[in-house]
Write a protein that holds these residues in place. Structure first.
Motif, PDB file in Angstrom:
ATOM      1  N   GLY A  65       0.692  -1.121  -0.086  1.00  0.00           N
ATOM      2  CA  GLY A  65       0.109  -0.003  -0.099  1.00  0.00           C
ATOM      3  C   GLY A  65       0.876   1.210   0.045  1.00  0.00           C
ATOM      4  O   GLY A  65       1.854   1.516   0.201  1.00  0.00           O
ATOM      5  N   ARG A 109       0.258   2.595  -6.658  1.00  0.00           N
ATOM      6  CA  ARG A 109      -0.324   1.257  -6.075  1.00  0.00           C
ATOM      7  C   ARG A 109      -1.103   0.862  -7.209  1.00  0.00           C
ATOM      8  O   ARG A 109      -1.035  -0.327  -7.309  1.00  0.00           O
ATOM      9  CB  ARG A 109      -0.798   1.226  -4.799  1.00  0.00           C
ATOM     10  CG  ARG A 109      -2.228   1.922  -4.561  1.00  0.00           C
ATOM     11  CD  ARG A 109      -2.630   1.701  -3.419  1.00  0.00           C
ATOM     12  NE  ARG A 109      -4.055   2.062  -2.760  1.00  0.00           N
ATOM     13  CZ  ARG A 109      -4.161   3.314  -2.334  1.00  0.00           C
ATOM     14  NH1 ARG A 109      -3.277   4.263  -2.035  1.00  0.00           N
ATOM     15  NH2 ARG A 109      -5.461   3.536  -2.077  1.00  0.00           N
ATOM     16  N   GLU A 114      -6.849   5.282  -5.105  1.00  0.00           N
ATOM     17  CA  GLU A 114      -6.048   4.364  -5.734  1.00  0.00           C
ATOM     18  C   GLU A 114      -5.856   4.428  -7.089  1.00  0.00           C
ATOM     19  O   GLU A 114      -4.580   4.167  -8.015  1.00  0.00           O
ATOM     20  CB  GLU A 114      -6.473   2.690  -5.855  1.00  0.00           C
ATOM     21  CG  GLU A 114      -5.733   1.923  -6.118  1.00  0.00           C
ATOM     22  CD  GLU A 114      -5.986   0.445  -6.213  1.00  0.00           C
ATOM     23  OE1 GLU A 114      -5.707  -0.287  -7.097  1.00  0.00           O
ATOM     24  OE2 GLU A 114      -6.687   0.154  -5.142  1.00  0.00           O
TER      25      GLU A 114
END
Length: 128
Positions: free
Chosen positions: A102, A113, A108
């Motif tokens: 993470g 990531r 996201e």
């Protein structure tokens, strides 16, 4: 067994396993002894974070073209032998144990990531 892609500092999922922080810097204002207890990470692996220069570029990308340029450059950084070996190791381990990878970013889709997820999938990792 699998790798879960998470936001560091979020509550851990049951059975998540080892949480790996792929960030350039440790969390500010948090004693090192509390990183795991406060759900940041168990292991710090800055090798899988963008270089300092690229991190700045990624944070300032506010349109699709600049975000695409960031992703292209980050993939190039991750294609270096040392990063590639770590990605290969994580992909192989995902078939043996649970773990999480993470970063601190809230979204996201605008975080390195998301690229790590793609790179791990290409290497045959089991992902959730």
């Amino acid at each position: 067994m699998s790798i879960r892609i998470v936001r560091l500092g979020s509550a851990r999922e049951q059975g998540e396993g080892l949480r790996i922080g792929t960030v350039r810097r440790p969390p500010r204002g948090v004693p090192k002894s509390e990183y795991a207890a406060r759900d940041f990470y168990d292991l710090w692996l800055p090798n899988l974070s963008p270089s300092e220069e690229l991190l700045k570029e990624g944070r300032s990308s506010h349109d699709e073209a600049s975000w695409a340029a960031f992703k292209r450059k980050f993939r190039a950084e991750m294609n270096r032998p040392e990063a590639g070996k770590v990605l290969d190791l994580l992909a192989a381990l995902s078939h043996q144990t649970n773990m999480a990878v993470g970063c601190y970013c809230e979204d996201e889709n605008r975080c390195h990531r998301s690229v790590l997820r793609e790179l791990l999938m290409k290497r045959g990792a089991e992902l959730l």
